[in-house]
Design an enzyme around this catalytic site. Sequence first.
Site, short mmCIF file in Angstrom:
data_model
loop_
_atom_site.label_atom_id
_atom_site.label_comp_id
_atom_site.label_asym_id
_atom_site.label_seq_id
_atom_site.Cartn_x
_atom_site.Cartn_y
_atom_site.Cartn_z
N TYR A 138 0.82 -1.21 0.00
CA TYR A 138 0.00 0.00 0.00
C TYR A 138 0.85 1.26 0.00
O TYR A 138 1.75 1.44 0.83
CB TYR A 138 -0.94 0.03 1.21
CG TYR A 138 -2.01 -1.03 1.21
CD1 TYR A 138 -2.31 -1.77 0.06
CD2 TYR A 138 -2.74 -1.30 2.36
CE1 TYR A 138 -3.28 -2.74 0.06
CE2 TYR A 138 -3.73 -2.27 2.37
CZ TYR A 138 -3.99 -2.99 1.22
OH TYR A 138 -4.97 -3.96 1.23
N LEU B 181 -18.48 -1.26 0.16
CA LEU B 181 -19.41 -0.35 -0.52
C LEU B 181 -19.42 -0.59 -2.03
O LEU B 181 -19.92 0.24 -2.79
CB LEU B 181 -19.05 1.10 -0.21
CG LEU B 181 -19.05 1.48 1.27
CD1 LEU B 181 -18.73 2.95 1.46
CD2 LEU B 181 -20.39 1.14 1.93
N GLY B 182 -18.87 -1.73 -2.45
CA GLY B 182 -18.91 -2.07 -3.87
C GLY B 182 -18.26 -1.03 -4.75
O GLY B 182 -18.82 -0.63 -5.76
#
Length: 343
Positions: free
Chosen positions: A57, A211-212
Amino acid sequence: MRYKLLGHSGLRVSELCLGTMTFGDDWGWGGAYEESRKMFDTFAAAGGNFIDTANLYTNGTSEKFVGEFVKPDREKWVVATKYSLNVGNGGVNAVGNHRKNMVQAVEASLKRLNLEYIDLLWLHAWDHTTPVEEVMRSFDDLVRQGKTLYIGISDTPAWIISQANTIAQLRGWTPFIGLQIEYSLVERTPERDLLPMARAFEIGVTAWSPLGAGILTGKYNKPDPVDGRLSNPNSSRPVTEKQLALAQTVVDIASEIDRLPAQVALNWIRQQPGGIIPIVGSRKLEQLQENLACLEFELTPEQLQRLNEASAIELGFPHDFLQSEMVQNSAFGGVIAQLDRTR
């Protein structure tokens, strides 16, 4: 904030996990140091103790920020990081699930985190080349050395995880206590095999992209163009009409109870069987505060049913076949209603 035992362990983690892929602006869209610090402090103030990062990340900046933020109160925090994927160091052995990459990745993560140990080390994604035995023995060695306390696995087929934990249990090695998967109203396919497998092996589940990818916030339903990663018509995962209809159901329920669509979507996950933990990650403090507010309420059975129906998937073979009335009657001699199949 309430707390859960993570899988078949005594490790106590908060019911929400803070995702830190947005800690650092190295990739051009995350939060700079001050914004990341505010998000961390807000999560801590809400009672959160479970934080998720990875060596990949923001080119390692996320791990550096996390290590610095947890340092003053190290014992409180459950710090989870990952290894497996390319961090730009080059060479064929600088990636993958094998022992060499695992060891060198953990050593590098500990330096960036500036910590003596990792609480939970995730395998980030299965490489389909490393033997399962090598992975599990290598993990067990790290646990015995005290470099990580627990292990988990992410983005891997259910049959491989089943094989890995069975081998670990038979040989007295450390088993996986955590599973990280993409799971949301938009992505319910883990219900076919991954989630039943996790329940059978008592593996705790954390859900990324709850949250897709922003679909469930309702922003793609608005008439005006939105600034989102899926708004580009050339996106590899363009928004479908079915997803927009599902998002509208989420928006409608949120409007009825004076809540935000994101909070409704998060609570659908939180109220699923098995105590699934959503990973909430934000670019801005305001977004995180909105997500944390999902802890203030629960959805009713009727609201859950509406969401379930709007997002329903086919389980496919053999699940639908085995649940058919013909097979059920044949398997249980026509006494399904009278048979208690609970364990």
